[in-house]
Write a protein that holds these residues in place. Sequence first.
Motif, PDB file in Angstrom:
ATOM      1  N   ALA A 203       0.831  -1.205   0.000  1.00 51.06           N
ATOM      2  CA  ALA A 203       0.000   0.000   0.000  1.00 51.06           C
ATOM      3  C   ALA A 203       0.864   1.253   0.000  1.00 51.06           C
ATOM      4  CB  ALA A 203      -0.938   0.001   1.202  1.00 51.06           C
ATOM      5  N   GLU A 204       1.991   1.208   0.714  1.00 52.15           N
ATOM      6  CA  GLU A 204       2.877   2.373   0.721  1.00 52.15           C
ATOM      7  C   GLU A 204       3.485   2.617  -0.655  1.00 52.15           C
ATOM      8  OE1 GLU A 204       5.164   3.739   3.990  1.00 52.15           O
ATOM      9  OE2 GLU A 204       4.835   1.864   5.097  1.00 52.15           O
ATOM     10  N   VAL A 205       3.802   1.546  -1.384  1.00 46.19           N
ATOM     11  CA  VAL A 205       4.332   1.705  -2.735  1.00 46.19           C
ATOM     12  C   VAL A 205       3.263   2.331  -3.638  1.00 46.19           C
ATOM     13  CG1 VAL A 205       5.351   0.545  -4.729  1.00 46.19           C
ATOM     14  CG2 VAL A 205       5.844  -0.286  -2.432  1.00 46.19           C
ATOM     15  N   LEU A 206       2.038   1.810  -3.553  1.00 44.15           N
ATOM     16  CA  LEU A 206       0.965   2.341  -4.386  1.00 44.15           C
ATOM     17  C   LEU A 206       0.673   3.795  -4.032  1.00 44.15           C
ATOM     18  CD1 LEU A 206      -1.471  -0.716  -4.455  1.00 44.15           C
ATOM     19  CD2 LEU A 206       0.201  -0.016  -6.176  1.00 44.15           C
ATOM     20  N   LEU A 207       0.755   4.122  -2.760  1.00 46.46           N
ATOM     21  CA  LEU A 207       0.527   5.499  -2.338  1.00 46.46           C
ATOM     22  C   LEU A 207       1.591   6.422  -2.927  1.00 46.46           C
ATOM     23  CD1 LEU A 207      -1.159   7.425  -0.630  1.00 46.46           C
ATOM     24  CD2 LEU A 207       0.323   6.887   1.312  1.00 46.46           C
ATOM     25  N   VAL A 247      -4.306  11.996   3.578  1.00 51.64           N
ATOM     26  CA  VAL A 247      -3.861  13.349   3.896  1.00 51.64           C
ATOM     27  C   VAL A 247      -4.149  14.356   2.787  1.00 51.64           C
ATOM     28  CG1 VAL A 247      -1.479  13.109   3.072  1.00 51.64           C
ATOM     29  CG2 VAL A 247      -1.983  14.606   5.017  1.00 51.64           C
ATOM     30  N   TYR A 248      -4.140  13.944   1.527  1.00 51.02           N
ATOM     31  CA  TYR A 248      -4.387  14.899   0.443  1.00 51.02           C
ATOM     32  C   TYR A 248      -5.850  14.967   0.030  1.00 51.02           C
ATOM     33  CZ  TYR A 248       0.640  15.317   0.057  1.00 51.02           C
ATOM     34  OH  TYR A 248       1.957  15.564   0.323  1.00 51.02           O
ATOM     35  N   ALA A 251      -7.801  15.956   4.715  1.00 50.26           N
ATOM     36  CA  ALA A 251      -6.754  16.276   5.683  1.00 50.26           C
ATOM     37  C   ALA A 251      -7.255  16.174   7.113  1.00 50.26           C
ATOM     38  CB  ALA A 251      -6.204  17.676   5.406  1.00 50.26           C
ATOM     39  N   ALA A 252      -8.502  16.567   7.358  1.00 49.57           N
ATOM     40  CA  ALA A 252      -9.031  16.516   8.723  1.00 49.57           C
ATOM     41  C   ALA A 252      -9.082  15.079   9.228  1.00 49.57           C
ATOM     42  CB  ALA A 252     -10.419  17.150   8.771  1.00 49.57           C
ATOM     43  N   ALA A 253      -9.586  14.171   8.389  1.00 48.18           N
ATOM     44  CA  ALA A 253      -9.653  12.759   8.781  1.00 48.18           C
ATOM     45  C   ALA A 253      -8.250  12.188   8.963  1.00 48.18           C
ATOM     46  CB  ALA A 253     -10.419  11.960   7.727  1.00 48.18           C
ATOM     47  N   ALA A 254      -7.308  12.581   8.093  1.00 47.63           N
ATOM     48  CA  ALA A 254      -5.934  12.108   8.227  1.00 47.63           C
ATOM     49  C   ALA A 254      -5.341  12.531   9.558  1.00 47.63           C
ATOM     50  CB  ALA A 254      -5.080  12.651   7.081  1.00 47.63           C
ATOM     51  N   GLY A 255      -5.631  13.761   9.982  1.00 46.78           N
ATOM     52  CA  GLY A 255      -5.130  14.235  11.265  1.00 46.78           C
ATOM     53  C   GLY A 255      -5.664  13.421  12.427  1.00 46.78           C
ATOM     54  N   VAL A 256      -6.942  13.065  12.355  1.00 44.16           N
ATOM     55  CA  VAL A 256      -7.556  12.262  13.422  1.00 44.16           C
ATOM     56  C   VAL A 256      -6.859  10.909  13.526  1.00 44.16           C
ATOM     57  CG1 VAL A 256      -9.661  11.048  14.123  1.00 44.16           C
ATOM     58  CG2 VAL A 256      -9.791  13.406  13.293  1.00 44.16           C
ATOM     59  N   VAL A 257      -6.653  10.245  12.390  1.00 49.09           N
ATOM     60  CA  VAL A 257      -6.039   8.918  12.391  1.00 49.09           C
ATOM     61  C   VAL A 257      -4.580   9.006  12.849  1.00 49.09           C
ATOM     62  CG1 VAL A 257      -5.428   6.906  10.987  1.00 49.09           C
ATOM     63  CG2 VAL A 257      -7.586   8.103  10.583  1.00 49.09           C
ATOM     64  N   ALA A 258      -3.860  10.032  12.394  1.00 49.50           N
ATOM     65  CA  ALA A 258      -2.455  10.181  12.785  1.00 49.50           C
ATOM     66  C   ALA A 258      -2.316  10.416  14.283  1.00 49.50           C
ATOM     67  CB  ALA A 258      -1.822  11.327  12.006  1.00 49.50           C
ATOM     68  N   ALA A 285      -2.602  19.284   9.208  1.00 52.61           N
ATOM     69  CA  ALA A 285      -3.071  20.612   9.604  1.00 52.61           C
ATOM     70  C   ALA A 285      -2.668  21.661   8.573  1.00 52.61           C
ATOM     71  CB  ALA A 285      -2.511  20.966  10.978  1.00 52.61           C
ATOM     72  N   VAL A 286      -1.437  21.555   8.050  1.00 45.53           N
ATOM     73  CA  VAL A 286      -0.983  22.493   7.016  1.00 45.53           C
ATOM     74  C   VAL A 286      -1.837  22.364   5.764  1.00 45.53           C
ATOM     75  CG1 VAL A 286       0.944  23.133   5.515  1.00 45.53           C
ATOM     76  CG2 VAL A 286       1.381  22.490   7.886  1.00 45.53           C
ATOM     77  N   LEU A 287      -2.101  21.138   5.340  1.00 43.97           N
ATOM     78  CA  LEU A 287      -2.889  20.918   4.132  1.00 43.97           C
ATOM     79  C   LEU A 287      -4.344  21.310   4.317  1.00 43.97           C
ATOM     80  CD1 LEU A 287      -1.369  17.525   2.947  1.00 43.97           C
ATOM     81  CD2 LEU A 287      -0.936  19.807   2.040  1.00 43.97           C
ATOM     82  N   ALA A 288      -4.793  21.336   5.570  1.00 48.77           N
ATOM     83  CA  ALA A 288      -6.158  21.795   5.855  1.00 48.77           C
ATOM     84  C   ALA A 288      -6.244  23.318   5.882  1.00 48.77           C
ATOM     85  CB  ALA A 288      -6.632  21.218   7.179  1.00 48.77           C
TER      86      ALA A 288
END
Length: 819
Positions: A203-207, A247-248, A251-258, A285-288
């Motif tokens: 998954a990291e490679v595909l990302l 994250v892209y 971004a808000a959901a990515a922040g919650v999971v991180a 947060a920056v991307l948001a």
Amino acid sequence: MLSASTLYERGIDYGNAGRHAAARRALDAALSRSTDIDLTARITGIIAYLDSETGDADGAITRLEVTLATQGLTAHTRAILAGQLGLIAMYRGDSASALPRLGEAIEALTDDPARLGRAHLNRGLVYLQRGDAASAEADFAAASVAFERSGEPLAQARTLHNQGYAALLRGDVIVALRLMDQARPALATLSPVALATCDQDRAEVLLAAGMSTEATELLSNVVAIYGSRRLRRAQAEAELVVARTLVYSDAAAAGVVARRAARRFRTQGSEAWAARADALATTAAVLAGRSGSALATQATHVVETLDAHDLAADALVMRLQLARIEVRSGALAEARVVFSAAHVSSTTPITTRLLAFEVDAELRAATGDSGGVLGRARDGLDALQDWQASLGSIELQSTLVFHSRQLIGHGIRAALADGRPQTVFEWSERTRSLVSRIVPLRPPANAELAADLTELRQLRRTEPAPGSPQAHRERELSSRIRSRQWTDEGSGAVSLLSTIDEVSAELASSGAVLIAYLWSDERLVALVVSDGDTRVVPLGDWAPIRRLLDGLLADLDMTAAELETDMRQAVRASLDARLSQLARALIEPLGLSPDHGRVVVTPAAALAGVPWQLLPGLTDRSITIPTSATRWLGQRASPLTLETAGFAAGPRVARAEQEVREAAGRWVGARLLCREEATSGRVAALAERVDVLHIAAHGRHAADNPLFSGIELADGPWFGYDIDTIEHVPTVVLLSACELGRSAVRWGAEALGMAQSWLHAGARCVIAAPSSVNDAVAHEVLTAAHGLLAGGAAPADALVAASLRTELISGFQCYGAGW
């Protein structure tokens, strides 16, 4: 009764397979039966490792240190325990402690190849954490040699998998996927945990390749598998990858999971890994859109923590984000200081280098250095295209465009602010040439791919019920076909962009005008280029145009349907009104000269579905839609010679056979395939022998995976993937089928679909429709067009003349170089 030694070995096997509960039971039994201090120490070491995996890293380290203090242990046992301490330190992200412990083990285990291999493997993983791919690969190579000596194929597979991850750090997606694919069959049979690990890393490679949807699908069960087995550290690592996929897009959901992953890491006592999660939460947060001193303070603390744990690669990324925070907060002096401390080199991972170009461009934009913005954005896109050129898969080349979205935005804004037509033209071409500039490398014949496509064709033909074994097999084949293409190598070559003067001269020689549309910050701009007339024309807000486009496809599809008179008139009136409004927004402001009977249109991705030939002001002009002006100019370099034609009619289209027979009658010696003769194999063979190929059949655009868009032939659908198996493609392809001019756009920059697949494979021109097509209309328009083509007319000229002669709305358009 099993001996302590046997139970110990069994416990190791269970642990390697991810069966931690079974391993613990075997090891507890071994410990109770052991009477040898060295064996007891080794059993205790494995139990300590299992404790660290399930949440008690501090207790595990204490247990190992106490065991190491036992009097009378052999040097060999002490080396094993040192390696286990290094492994636990690695999982905590404590590379400063892990490296010397693992080095101690490596020095003392030269006569024990199995354990030596594991020590090298684990030290390689530490180097991966630090972002040091070269050192990691050296250790993995040593591990592979040791495992070959010890005769351990599963350990070899683990090493191979991690070599793939090291390739990912270097930006080599092909090698990463290839090595992980080679290792996967052996590792997947071990346990659900081992399979989850494979899926997480893949998954990291595909990302990295911009395929966040595919990465998310792989991760769907990974977190649950780790959680159900109480593998909290692994669960947190998987959550961190999930956050990266979000994250892209959210971004808000990515922040919650991180942040959840960070809490879980801290519960495990892993402050280093928690800092990595904090870094991702800060990036989210920056991307948001957040900025300000509080966020800058937070980012500074994260950088310091990452530095303290020798996580240089992560710290570099965070420094770049900190510089971006300072720019957006207006603290430009501080931003320059932070950016200058972010040392990027040619060995820095490509994704980080692209981020550095983005941040540098943003900093220069804030200081009013528009020339610097253009330079940084240009350099970044050149680096991206070098990366793309290493890949043979058009799908991966397209998805990598994901990494260019910020650079494209900076470049277009700076170009429009500059205002000079030559600058705007350059960025118009850069925007739409991110894949078409890659010199294609035709893949070698692949019997396995051909067999998979044949089986998939047969399954699709039967339309298997959801949830059935056939549906499962269909998904498996689709996935395998896609992933096989991903490991094709590219040509490594990128063609040069044409200049505005070169294009202008060619336009003049063909009596044409170029209209290039650019989208920036919710506004649309057109560049008009012809001999002696080069202008940048603002077209205003994007929102009203988007509203017109929202219902356009439905109107076009309804127009193709067989309707009652009143309904047909109402639908036609709705379509005419919408087309007139689109023309007022997109064409009338351009003030095109009536002398320009030919038009080259390079639309922004958001305008990919516009039926240009139907817009008032363009209906009587010959229109061609290339992937870029540069590609159009290149295709024009060779003469357009059309001497031979081939035709195929698919099943269940009422007038398909009549259409191809009448159209073939316009050519001398035309070849026909009808009914059961029109199979994928025979049509492919026909395509290799003719200049013009016409297929009349049902078509279907697959928006979720455009290269599985298909033309229905006698033996099932003929896919976009099938086109790459043809050694020589026709010069001109006519697709008399619904939807096959339609494209799916990823990340707003590149399009994929059946028409684009033909162009990528080398066809000069494709005539297709982006919407449904009425059979009778297709028959009349395309038969008339063939009469003109056979007489020497260029495809785009023939299409517009046929449309005017028949006075029918067809929706057919000419993609590529139509004259």
